[in-house]
Design a protein around this motif. Structure first.
Motif, PDB file in Angstrom:
ATOM      1  N   VAL A  46       0.862  -1.188   0.000  1.00 34.05           N
ATOM      2  CA  VAL A  46       0.000   0.000   0.000  1.00 34.05           C
ATOM      3  C   VAL A  46       0.896   1.234   0.000  1.00 34.05           C
ATOM      4  N   GLU A  47       0.663   2.125  -0.955  1.00 31.14           N
ATOM      5  CA  GLU A  47       1.576   3.248  -1.168  1.00 31.14           C
ATOM      6  C   GLU A  47       1.121   4.559  -0.531  1.00 31.14           C
ATOM      7  N   ARG A  48      -0.184   4.794  -0.450  1.00 27.89           N
ATOM      8  CA  ARG A  48      -0.699   6.051   0.087  1.00 27.89           C
ATOM      9  C   ARG A  48      -1.872   5.737   1.011  1.00 27.89           C
ATOM     10  N   THR A  49      -2.204   6.674   1.885  1.00 30.17           N
ATOM     11  CA  THR A  49      -3.348   6.495   2.766  1.00 30.17           C
ATOM     12  C   THR A  49      -4.182   7.758   2.839  1.00 30.17           C
ATOM     13  N   VAL A  50      -5.408   7.586   3.311  1.00 30.78           N
ATOM     14  CA  VAL A  50      -6.289   8.689   3.683  1.00 30.78           C
ATOM     15  C   VAL A  50      -6.445   8.627   5.192  1.00 30.78           C
ATOM     16  N   LEU A  51      -5.980   9.660   5.862  1.00 33.83           N
ATOM     17  CA  LEU A  51      -6.028   9.744   7.322  1.00 33.83           C
ATOM     18  C   LEU A  51      -7.340  10.400   7.733  1.00 33.83           C
ATOM     19  N   VAL A  52      -8.109   9.713   8.569  1.00 38.35           N
ATOM     20  CA  VAL A  52      -9.470  10.135   8.896  1.00 38.35           C
ATOM     21  C   VAL A  52      -9.565  10.512  10.371  1.00 38.35           C
ATOM     22  N   THR A  61      -7.706  17.564  13.934  1.00 36.83           N
ATOM     23  CA  THR A  61      -7.466  17.922  12.533  1.00 36.83           C
ATOM     24  C   THR A  61      -6.094  18.556  12.368  1.00 36.83           C
ATOM     25  N   ASP A  62      -5.730  19.450  13.271  1.00 39.79           N
ATOM     26  CA  ASP A  62      -4.407  20.077  13.198  1.00 39.79           C
ATOM     27  C   ASP A  62      -3.299  19.026  13.304  1.00 39.79           C
ATOM     28  N   ALA A  63      -3.474  18.066  14.207  1.00 38.81           N
ATOM     29  CA  ALA A  63      -2.469  17.018  14.376  1.00 38.81           C
ATOM     30  C   ALA A  63      -2.355  16.158  13.121  1.00 38.81           C
ATOM     31  N   MET A  64      -3.472  15.850  12.486  1.00 43.28           N
ATOM     32  CA  MET A  64      -3.442  15.035  11.271  1.00 43.28           C
ATOM     33  C   MET A  64      -2.740  15.760  10.134  1.00 43.28           C
ATOM     34  N   ALA A  76      -4.094  12.275   1.847  1.00 44.93           N
ATOM     35  CA  ALA A  76      -5.276  13.109   2.085  1.00 44.93           C
ATOM     36  C   ALA A  76      -5.676  13.002   3.545  1.00 44.93           C
ATOM     37  N   VAL A  77      -6.279  14.061   4.048  1.00 48.51           N
ATOM     38  CA  VAL A  77      -6.764  14.116   5.430  1.00 48.51           C
ATOM     39  C   VAL A  77      -8.252  14.455   5.413  1.00 48.51           C
ATOM     40  N   VAL A  78      -9.031  13.633   6.089  1.00 50.94           N
ATOM     41  CA  VAL A  78     -10.453  13.917   6.310  1.00 50.94           C
ATOM     42  C   VAL A  78     -10.567  14.460   7.734  1.00 50.94           C
ATOM     43  N   LEU A  93     -13.268  26.013   7.115  1.00 53.01           N
ATOM     44  CA  LEU A  93     -13.039  25.472   5.776  1.00 53.01           C
ATOM     45  C   LEU A  93     -12.100  26.372   4.980  1.00 53.01           C
ATOM     46  N   GLU A  94     -12.257  27.666   5.146  1.00 51.94           N
ATOM     47  CA  GLU A  94     -11.360  28.586   4.438  1.00 51.94           C
ATOM     48  C   GLU A  94      -9.931  28.412   4.933  1.00 51.94           C
ATOM     49  N   ARG A  95      -9.786  28.235   6.235  1.00 55.99           N
ATOM     50  CA  ARG A  95      -8.450  28.085   6.825  1.00 55.99           C
ATOM     51  C   ARG A  95      -7.822  26.743   6.443  1.00 55.99           C
ATOM     52  N   TYR A  96      -8.559  25.673   6.631  1.00 54.24           N
ATOM     53  CA  TYR A  96      -8.008  24.359   6.319  1.00 54.24           C
ATOM     54  C   TYR A  96      -7.844  24.147   4.818  1.00 54.24           C
ATOM     55  N   GLY A  97      -8.674  24.829   4.049  1.00 53.61           N
ATOM     56  CA  GLY A  97      -8.596  24.676   2.598  1.00 53.61           C
ATOM     57  C   GLY A  97      -7.283  25.135   2.001  1.00 53.61           C
ATOM     58  N   ARG A  98      -6.503  25.874   2.764  1.00 55.94           N
ATOM     59  CA  ARG A  98      -5.187  26.295   2.273  1.00 55.94           C
ATOM     60  C   ARG A  98      -4.183  25.145   2.298  1.00 55.94           C
ATOM     61  N   HIS A  99      -4.489  24.099   3.058  1.00 48.11           N
ATOM     62  CA  HIS A  99      -3.572  22.958   3.125  1.00 48.11           C
ATOM     63  C   HIS A  99      -3.859  22.014   1.955  1.00 48.11           C
ATOM     64  N   PRO A 100      -2.860  21.672   1.175  1.00 48.21           N
ATOM     65  CA  PRO A 100      -3.109  20.882  -0.040  1.00 48.21           C
ATOM     66  C   PRO A 100      -3.648  19.485   0.220  1.00 48.21           C
ATOM     67  N   ARG A 101      -3.516  18.966   1.443  1.00 47.68           N
ATOM     68  CA  ARG A 101      -3.989  17.601   1.696  1.00 47.68           C
ATOM     69  C   ARG A 101      -5.268  17.547   2.524  1.00 47.68           C
ATOM     70  N   PHE A 102      -5.836  18.693   2.819  1.00 43.41           N
ATOM     71  CA  PHE A 102      -7.147  18.699   3.468  1.00 43.41           C
ATOM     72  C   PHE A 102      -8.179  18.354   2.407  1.00 43.41           C
ATOM     73  N   ALA A 103      -8.787  17.163   2.518  1.00 39.32           N
ATOM     74  CA  ALA A 103      -9.537  16.622   1.380  1.00 39.32           C
ATOM     75  C   ALA A 103     -10.964  16.223   1.697  1.00 39.32           C
ATOM     76  N   GLY A 104     -11.435  16.461   2.917  1.00 40.32           N
ATOM     77  CA  GLY A 104     -12.794  16.074   3.247  1.00 40.32           C
ATOM     78  C   GLY A 104     -13.088  16.328   4.710  1.00 40.32           C
ATOM     79  N   VAL A 105     -14.351  16.084   5.084  1.00 42.02           N
ATOM     80  CA  VAL A 105     -14.814  16.359   6.450  1.00 42.02           C
ATOM     81  C   VAL A 105     -15.621  15.163   6.943  1.00 42.02           C
ATOM     82  N   ARG A 106     -15.486  14.911   8.240  1.00 47.76           N
ATOM     83  CA  ARG A 106     -16.313  13.902   8.897  1.00 47.76           C
ATOM     84  C   ARG A 106     -16.688  14.406  10.286  1.00 47.76           C
TER      85      ARG A 106
END
Length: 280
Positions: A46-52, A61-64, A76-78, A93-106
Motif C-alpha cells: 500500500v503506497e498512500r493512505t487517507v487519514l481520517v 485535525t491540526d495534528a493530522m 489526504a486528510v479527512v 473550511l477557508e483556513r483548512y482549505g489552504r492545506h493541499p492535503r485537506f480533502a474532506g470532512v467527517r
C-alpha cells in the motif's frame, strides 16, 4: 496507479483528547503513530493512505495535517469542522482549505445521542459549504436511521459527494441482511454516493472471520455501487480488534479476486484517488 488505503487513523493519548477512547476500548487504548503503520503498509504494498479524523476537535485535525506534512504516504486528510455552526464552519473550511492535503470532512454522528443530527438545518447548510468547496463528506452510519439519511442528503445537497464509511456496518456477525441491504441499495441509487469496503472485520466474529463471512455484503455493495464507487480502507488501528492489517489486506484481496483488473484497480486506489483528489 497507486494502491491507496482510504481509511486509517492515528491518535495520541498524551497530546490528544478522544471522548470515545477509554480503558474499556481495550487494545485501542494507547497511542497509534505513523511509525507503527508504515512497515505494515510496505508489507502489503500500500503506497498512500487517507487519514481520517478520530475526534470532533480542531486539535485532531491540526495534528493530522501536521502528520501529513511529515509523511508523504498520507495523501489526504479527512478532518473536522463544526458543521452545526455554519458561520464558524465557513471560517474553518477557508483556513483548512489552504492545506493541499485537506480533502474532506467527517463528524462522529454515530456518537451523537440524536440519530437525526446530520439532517438538522444548520448541518445541511454547512454541507452546502462543503459542496461549494468541492470537499466530500464521510458518513459514519451505524444505525439504520443513519443510513436512511444518506439519500436525503444526496438529494438536498446535490453537489455534495458522500461516502458511507464501513458500508454502514452490515450485520455480518448475526448473518443479518435487512434493512441494511435495501437501505444501502437505496443510497447507491444516487451517483454522488460512494462506499468504503472498510471496517467489516470488526462487524464479523472477531476470532473466526474470513472473506467468506464478508462476501455476501461486499458482493451486494459491488452490485449496487460498482467498483468505480467503492474504495478499500483498512480502518487501522480499529482493525486490531479482529485481526491485523495483514489479514484485512489479504482477505480483501480474496473478496476482490473475481473482479477484472480495472475493477480491482478502482477499489484498491482509483476510486479513492478520484474521490479525494489524490494526485499520483
Amino acid at each position: 496507479m497507486a494502491v491507496i488505503d482510504a481509511h486509517q487513523h492515528f491518535w495520541n493519548l498524551e497530546t490528544g483528547s478522544y471522548s470515545w477512547l477509554t480503558p474499556e476500548a481495550g487494545p485501542l487504548y494507547r497511542t497509534f503513530a505513523p511509525e507503527e503503520l508504515i512497515p505494515q503498509l510496505a508489507a502489503a504494498g500500500v503506497e498512500r493512505t487517507v487519514l481520517v479524523q478520530a475526534a470532533d476537535t480542531y486539535a485532531d485535525t491540526d495534528a493530522m495535517l501536521a502528520q501529513a506534512d511529515a509523511h508523504d504516504l498520507i495523501a489526504a486528510v479527512v478532518g473536522w469542522v463544526p458543521l452545526h455552526r455554519p458561520d464558524e464552519a465557513a471560517g474553518a473550511l477557508e483556513r483548512y482549505g489552504r492545506h493541499p492535503r485537506f480533502a474532506g470532512v467527517r463528524h462522529l454522528i454515530h456518537d451523537d445521542p440524536d440519530p437525526d443530527w446530520v439532517v438538522q438545518d444548520t448541518v445541511v447548510e454547512s454541507l452546502g459549504l462543503l459542496a461549494a468547496a468541492g470537499l466530500p463528506f464521510d458518513v459514519v452510519a451505524v444505525l439504520p436511521r443513519h443510513l436512511e439519511h444518506v439519500p436525503f442528503l444526496a438529494e438536498r445537497v446535490p453537489g455534495l459527494r458522500l461516502v458511507i464509511d464501513h458500508l454502514a456496518k452490515p450485520p455480518i456477525r448475526e448473518k443479518g441482511w435487512e434493512p441494511w441491504a435495501s437501505l444501502i441499495a437505496r443510497a447507491a441509487e444516487h451517483p454522488n454516493v460512494y462506499g468504503k469496503v472498510s471496517g467489516l472485520n470488526t462487524a464479523a466474529d472477531p476470532e473466526t472471520w474470513t472473506a467468506e463471512d464478508l462476501r455476501p455484503y461486499v458482493d451486494h455493495a459491488l452490485e449496487v455501487f460498482g467498483p468505480e464507487r467503492l474504495m478499500f480502507g483498512s480502518d487501522w488501528p480499529v482493525a486490531v480488534l479482529a485481526g491485523d492489517y495483514a489479514k484485512v489486506w489479504e482477505e480483501t484481496g480474496v473478496l476482490l479476486s473475481g473482479l477484472d483488473a480495472a475493477g480491482r484497480d478502482a477499489v484498491l486506489g482509483g476510486t479513492a484517488a478520484r474521490f479525494y483528489g489524490i494526485e499520483a
